[in-house]
Design an enzyme around this catalytic site. Sequence first.
Site, mmCIF file in Angstrom:
data_model
loop_
_atom_site.group_PDB
_atom_site.id
_atom_site.type_symbol
_atom_site.label_atom_id
_atom_site.label_comp_id
_atom_site.label_asym_id
_atom_site.label_seq_id
_atom_site.Cartn_x
_atom_site.Cartn_y
_atom_site.Cartn_z
ATOM 1 N N ARG A 14 -9.604 0.744 8.470
ATOM 2 C CA ARG A 14 -9.114 -0.576 8.884
ATOM 3 C C ARG A 14 -10.150 -1.338 9.695
ATOM 4 O O ARG A 14 -9.879 -2.464 10.133
ATOM 5 C CB ARG A 14 -7.840 -0.430 9.699
ATOM 6 N N ARG A 49 -0.141 -8.564 13.563
ATOM 7 C CA ARG A 49 -0.723 -7.590 12.626
ATOM 8 C C ARG A 49 -1.570 -8.290 11.571
ATOM 9 O O ARG A 49 -2.625 -7.796 11.177
ATOM 10 C CB ARG A 49 0.397 -6.783 11.964
ATOM 11 N N ARG A 83 11.656 0.053 12.148
ATOM 12 C CA ARG A 83 10.282 0.041 12.668
ATOM 13 C C ARG A 83 10.122 -1.111 13.639
ATOM 14 O O ARG A 83 10.293 -2.271 13.268
ATOM 15 C CB ARG A 83 9.276 -0.102 11.514
ATOM 16 N N ARG A 112 11.893 -5.679 5.637
ATOM 17 C CA ARG A 112 11.908 -4.226 5.849
ATOM 18 C C ARG A 112 12.421 -3.907 7.257
ATOM 19 O O ARG A 112 13.132 -2.938 7.457
ATOM 20 C CB ARG A 112 10.500 -3.642 5.653
ATOM 21 N N LYS A 168 0.834 -1.217 0.000
ATOM 22 C CA LYS A 168 0.000 0.000 0.000
ATOM 23 C C LYS A 168 0.867 1.265 0.000
ATOM 24 O O LYS A 168 0.678 2.157 -0.818
ATOM 25 C CB LYS A 168 -0.932 0.024 1.226
#
Length: 193
Positions: free
Chosen positions: A89, A146, A134, A128, A14
């Site tokens: 969401r 998640r 993160r 990532r 996204k």
Amino acid sequence: MFNLILFGPPGSGKGTQSERLISKYGLRHLSTGDILRSEIAGQTPLGMAAKSFMDKGQLVPDEVVIEMISSALDNNPQANGFLFDGFPRTTAQAEALDKLLTQKGTSIAVVLALQVSEKELIKRLLNRGLTSGRPDDSNEEVVSARITEYEKKTAAVADHYKKYDKVVYIKGEGHIDEIFEALSKEIDGRNAV
Ligand code: B4P
């Protein structure tokens, strides 16, 4: 106005595709993840409250993100359209968004839903995490949490927009350029921007 939701599980592309789409179509990018991370970086009370949820891979409470989007819409009266990335969401967020857009005399034109296998999602997010710093990408347990949140609370957002025939599924695996082309084709086909 042309308003688009880029939808999909965490790691589906996204954020990656949004950056390209906004530069091609001149839409205003509204990413709740980016806004929350900037609140955390600024150590605001909102950011500190959100961090405790995000670090565990949980969704931030609806009222917080709905208020953020409501302000962002008010602060961009000149926009010729919005690209919503990571929002809505939950069904409650979708209903709130529809209401906010109706008040502005506009609506969602299309929901472009990226489809990626769970195995690939986990691989991308952990990858990532190696470079992004993160905290929610760096731990496999949090990444799985998640994905579970997505299945439990977010997948239903597609059902909400299916009722209005607004959902188009796009294969989210493969080369980033090819996925971008498939997304662009859907937008161009609507002759809207
Ligand atoms: P977000 O910031 O929205 O993050 P995301 O869904 O994890 O990532 P995204 O889908 O944009 O990443 P991308 O695939 O582009 O959310 C983070 C957290 O914020 C949530 O867990 C939640 O706590 C909170 N939050 C945000 N919005 C909320 C809301 N509305 N309500 C409640 N809570 C909210 O990138 C992933 C990786 O894949 C990248 O490294 C990228 O380079 C790679 N990649 C992308 N496309 C690829 C491709 N085609 N092939 C290979 N790799 C690819």
